[in-house]
Design a protein around this motif. Structure first.
Motif, PDB file in Angstrom:
ATOM      1  N   ARG A 174      37.463  57.580  42.128  1.00 12.07           N
ATOM      2  CA  ARG A 174      36.519  56.649  41.493  1.00 12.07           C
ATOM      3  C   ARG A 174      37.310  55.398  41.118  1.00 12.07           C
ATOM      4  NH1 ARG A 174      34.177  59.853  36.767  1.00 12.07           N
ATOM      5  NH2 ARG A 174      32.221  58.745  36.977  1.00 12.07           N
ATOM      6  N   ALA A 175      36.776  54.246  41.511  1.00  9.37           N
ATOM      7  CA  ALA A 175      37.506  52.984  41.324  1.00  9.37           C
ATOM      8  C   ALA A 175      36.555  51.904  40.847  1.00  9.37           C
ATOM      9  CB  ALA A 175      38.155  52.572  42.660  1.00  9.37           C
ATOM     10  N   ALA A 176      37.168  50.823  40.365  1.00  9.13           N
ATOM     11  CA  ALA A 176      36.377  49.656  39.941  1.00  9.13           C
ATOM     12  C   ALA A 176      37.077  48.418  40.473  1.00  9.13           C
ATOM     13  CB  ALA A 176      36.285  49.602  38.418  1.00  9.13           C
ATOM     14  N   THR A 177      36.286  47.425  40.872  1.00 11.89           N
ATOM     15  CA  THR A 177      36.859  46.187  41.391  1.00 11.89           C
ATOM     16  C   THR A 177      36.082  45.020  40.785  1.00 11.89           C
ATOM     17  OG1 THR A 177      37.597  45.122  43.444  1.00 11.89           O
ATOM     18  CG2 THR A 177      35.439  46.127  43.484  1.00 11.89           C
ATOM     19  N   LEU A 178      36.750  43.878  40.665  1.00  9.17           N
ATOM     20  CA  LEU A 178      36.161  42.764  39.919  1.00  9.17           C
ATOM     21  C   LEU A 178      36.069  41.509  40.786  1.00  9.17           C
ATOM     22  CD1 LEU A 178      35.090  41.577  37.324  1.00  9.17           C
ATOM     23  CD2 LEU A 178      37.430  41.268  36.531  1.00  9.17           C
ATOM     24  N   GLU A 198      43.092  46.519  35.773  1.00  6.54           N
ATOM     25  CA  GLU A 198      43.644  46.327  37.125  1.00  6.54           C
ATOM     26  C   GLU A 198      43.795  44.835  37.436  1.00  6.54           C
ATOM     27  OE1 GLU A 198      44.576  50.129  38.711  1.00  6.54           O
ATOM     28  OE2 GLU A 198      44.854  48.134  39.555  1.00  6.54           O
ATOM     29  N   THR A 199      42.866  44.001  36.948  1.00  5.83           N
ATOM     30  CA  THR A 199      42.979  42.553  37.187  1.00  5.83           C
ATOM     31  C   THR A 199      44.208  42.000  36.462  1.00  5.83           C
ATOM     32  OG1 THR A 199      40.575  42.402  37.418  1.00  5.83           O
ATOM     33  CG2 THR A 199      41.726  40.342  36.948  1.00  5.83           C
ATOM     34  N   PHE A 200      44.485  42.574  35.299  1.00  2.92           N
ATOM     35  CA  PHE A 200      45.706  42.168  34.571  1.00  2.92           C
ATOM     36  C   PHE A 200      46.947  42.650  35.329  1.00  2.92           C
ATOM     37  CE2 PHE A 200      48.718  41.099  31.558  1.00  2.92           C
ATOM     38  CZ  PHE A 200      49.370  42.193  31.012  1.00  2.92           C
ATOM     39  N   GLU A 201      46.949  43.925  35.738  1.00  2.95           N
ATOM     40  CA  GLU A 201      48.120  44.494  36.432  1.00  2.95           C
ATOM     41  C   GLU A 201      48.406  43.732  37.726  1.00  2.95           C
ATOM     42  OE1 GLU A 201      48.328  48.655  37.254  1.00  2.95           O
ATOM     43  OE2 GLU A 201      47.398  49.231  35.376  1.00  2.95           O
ATOM     44  N   PHE A 260      39.217  42.067  46.289  1.00  2.00           N
ATOM     45  CA  PHE A 260      39.102  41.613  44.895  1.00  2.00           C
ATOM     46  C   PHE A 260      40.025  42.509  44.054  1.00  2.00           C
ATOM     47  CE2 PHE A 260      35.794  39.029  46.331  1.00  2.00           C
ATOM     48  CZ  PHE A 260      34.858  39.756  47.063  1.00  2.00           C
ATOM     49  N   PRO A 261      40.493  42.042  42.900  1.00  2.00           N
ATOM     50  CA  PRO A 261      41.338  42.909  42.067  1.00  2.00           C
ATOM     51  C   PRO A 261      40.606  44.220  41.781  1.00  2.00           C
ATOM     52  CG  PRO A 261      41.099  40.701  41.092  1.00  2.00           C
ATOM     53  CD  PRO A 261      40.199  40.742  42.267  1.00  2.00           C
ATOM     54  N   GLY A 262      41.384  45.317  41.697  1.00  2.00           N
ATOM     55  CA  GLY A 262      40.715  46.576  41.391  1.00  2.00           C
ATOM     56  C   GLY A 262      41.642  47.753  41.474  1.00  2.00           C
ATOM     57  N   GLY A 263      41.144  48.915  41.080  1.00  2.64           N
ATOM     58  CA  GLY A 263      41.972  50.104  41.144  1.00  2.64           C
ATOM     59  C   GLY A 263      41.241  51.355  40.729  1.00  2.64           C
ATOM     60  N   VAL A 264      41.966  52.442  40.830  1.00  6.79           N
ATOM     61  CA  VAL A 264      41.395  53.759  40.515  1.00  6.79           C
ATOM     62  C   VAL A 264      41.261  53.892  38.992  1.00  6.79           C
ATOM     63  CG1 VAL A 264      41.880  56.228  40.627  1.00  6.79           C
ATOM     64  CG2 VAL A 264      42.338  54.787  42.609  1.00  6.79           C
ATOM     65  N   VAL A 265      40.135  54.463  38.576  1.00  5.55           N
ATOM     66  CA  VAL A 265      39.886  54.645  37.134  1.00  5.55           C
ATOM     67  C   VAL A 265      40.860  55.695  36.595  1.00  5.55           C
ATOM     68  CG1 VAL A 265      38.168  55.359  35.423  1.00  5.55           C
ATOM     69  CG2 VAL A 265      37.465  54.046  37.411  1.00  5.55           C
ATOM     70  N   ASP A 266      41.475  55.378  35.470  1.00  4.96           N
ATOM     71  CA  ASP A 266      42.450  56.299  34.855  1.00  4.96           C
ATOM     72  C   ASP A 266      41.825  56.902  33.602  1.00  4.96           C
ATOM     73  OD1 ASP A 266      45.672  56.825  34.833  1.00  4.96           O
ATOM     74  OD2 ASP A 266      44.806  56.811  32.802  1.00  4.96           O
ATOM     75  N   ALA A 267      42.288  58.114  33.243  1.00  4.28           N
ATOM     76  CA  ALA A 267      41.747  58.782  32.025  1.00  4.28           C
ATOM     77  C   ALA A 267      41.857  57.844  30.816  1.00  4.28           C
ATOM     78  CB  ALA A 267      42.508  60.069  31.795  1.00  4.28           C
ATOM     79  N   ALA A 268      42.947  57.028  30.795  1.00  6.12           N
ATOM     80  CA  ALA A 268      43.149  56.140  29.628  1.00  6.12           C
ATOM     81  C   ALA A 268      42.008  55.136  29.493  1.00  6.12           C
ATOM     82  CB  ALA A 268      44.463  55.388  29.798  1.00  6.12           C
ATOM     83  N   ASP A 269      41.357  54.788  30.608  1.00  4.39           N
ATOM     84  CA  ASP A 269      40.278  53.780  30.558  1.00  4.39           C
ATOM     85  C   ASP A 269      39.068  54.305  29.791  1.00  4.39           C
ATOM     86  OD1 ASP A 269      41.067  53.088  34.003  1.00  4.39           O
ATOM     87  OD2 ASP A 269      41.832  52.081  32.192  1.00  4.39           O
TER      88      ASP A 269
END
Ligand SMILES: CCCC(=O)SCCNC(=O)CCNC(=O)[C@H](O)C(C)(C)COP(=O)(O)OP(=O)(O)OC[C@H]1O[C@@H](n2cnc3c(N)ncnc32)[C@H](O)[C@@H]1OP(=O)(O)O
Ligand SMILES: [Mg+2]
Length: 376
Positions: free
Chosen positions: A14-18, A132-135, A62-71
């Protein structure tokens, strides 16, 4: 939160992209860069993935990444307080759930306890997209805790980079839990209210196998383009491009984009200005968005990525782990039908989009886009 879902032989991330759209003035030659007027055009932030990436090496995304438990950790509750908290954190009523094809298995029993944390998915996924956009790009979309979002949100601004940000960025890239610590340190929260639901794409089945993502695309309008600092590990370059510029960069082989990004770029071509785009997002927020998985049709000389509504698209869960193929050539297939919602892939840098169906839920689809034959 993240958890890996399994369907047949595929494991789903599961991921999110911006999709970051920034207001852009059209300074004439030698003119001073003026702040963009609301009816000015916009540019989109595209990041080039490193050629070492396991998934889509070298692609512009677009910036993005896999959702982490910390999110989704409920440690965020104390940071969003006192202005915001459960159940909706100021996001307004949840978008209608669109039970669309395909249904993926719910997160399996092995999902660790903290993965079922206190934040609703649409808050956690926004935090993931902002992290992820920050990273990846060093762009910080945070809002001071003391200033709750305005009633009628206007396009925002990224937070000017505070001192020591590079060290914090290295920490967050090593451990996503440090993103919350950075926000606490700056007395800010992720600006989840600036992110609007835009679309959800599931990776289609392909014989090459590989990673599959269930990715939520958010759209965020910024008044002007913040400085971008690619991390030079995951991401090696960046560009601000209008939908037209990105299309021309792709066709001229300067950049490569996967079908979802090409489709979204062409969809955004429908909007003449940042204010039109921002108004659409605000008007559209209650409609919810379509979540879809392209079905690949392999032809004798290319591929057609079929989308829901296309006359060849079958909402059959068999296609979670299968695709269609035909001996016919792409052109023959194109002559046979008339109800289209498809991306035709002639070659690595030659896509066309054919849309004759009505969009759903008051969203917009790209206009039909066929490049002239000289590019073929
Ligand atoms: C034809 C394709 C159709 C589809 O896929 S539809 C579904 C959506 N797919 C697309 O939009 C296609 C384009 N893909 C994307 O935008 C992205 O891949 C997507 C789906 C947003 C996922 O984001 P990613 O950037 O791939 O995932 P990620 O950021 O979590 O990890 C990327 C790789 O980088 C690595 N990484 C992350 N943080 C790092 C760090 N601090 N230092 C070093 N490496 C790091 C991370 O381990 C991952 O590597 P690996 O993939 O695990 O080998
Ligand atoms: Mg990433």
């Amino acid at each position: 939160m993240s958890g890996v879902l399994r369907s047949g032989s595929s494991s789903w991330r599961r991921a999110a992209t911006l999709v970051l759209a920034a207001g852009w003035a059209h300074p004439g030659p030698g003119a001073p860069a003026l702040p963009p007027l609301p009816n000015e055009g916009f540019r989109l932030l595209l990041l080039q993935r490193s050629s070492q990436q396991g998934f889509m090496p070298g692609a512009h995304v677009f910036p993005g990444g896999v959702v982490d438990a910390a999110d989704g950790s409920d440690e965020w509750l104390r940071l969003f307080a006192p202005h915001h908290g459960p159940p909706r954190f100021g996001l307004g009523s949840p978008p209608p759930s669109r039970t669309t094809f395909p249904v993926l298995p719910a997160a399996g029993p092995d999902t660790a306890a903290e993965d079922r944390a206190g934040l609703p998915d649409d808050v956690a996924f926004r935090i993931c997209a902002i992290r992820e956009t920050f990273e990846e790009a060093g762009v910080l979309l945070l809002r001071p805790r003391a200033s709750p979002p305005p009633a009628a949100p206007e396009p925002g601004r990224a937070l000017p980079p505070p001192a020591g940000l590079a060290a914090w960025r290295a920490r967050v890239r090593r451990d996503p839990r440090d993103f919350l610590r950075l926000c606490a340190h700056l007395d800010c929260t992720p600006d989840i209210w600036a992110l609007h639901d835009w679309s959800v794409w599931l990776t289609p089945f392909s014989r090459r196998g590989g990673r599959r993502f269930d990715t939520t695309f958010f759209l965020c309008c910024l008044r002007d383009p913040p400085p971008v600092y690619p991390d030079l590990e995951e991401v090696v370059g960046s560009q601000w491009s209008s939908p037209l510029e990105a299309t021309e960069s792709f066709i001229s082989k300067e950049i490569w984009m996967a079908p979802p990004q090409f489709y979204e770029i062409r969809r955004l071509e429908n909007f003449a200005s940042l204010s039109d785009l921002h108004k659409f997002c605000l008007d559209h927020v209650l409609e919810g968005v379509e979540r879809w998985m392209p079905i690949l049709l392999l032809t004798a000389d290319g591929q057609i990525s079929l989308l829901p509504g296309d006359e060849l698209y079958l909402e059959d869960s068999n296609f979670l782990e299968n695709l269609l193929s035909t001996e016919k050539k792409t052109e023959e297939i194109m002559k046979e039908g008339k109800k289209f919602h498809r991306v035709v892939i002639y070659s690595r840098h030659v896509y066309s989009i054919h849309v004759t169906v009505q969009s759903k839920y008051k969203h917009v689809y790209p206009k039909t886009y066929v490049i002239n034959k000289s590019h073929l």
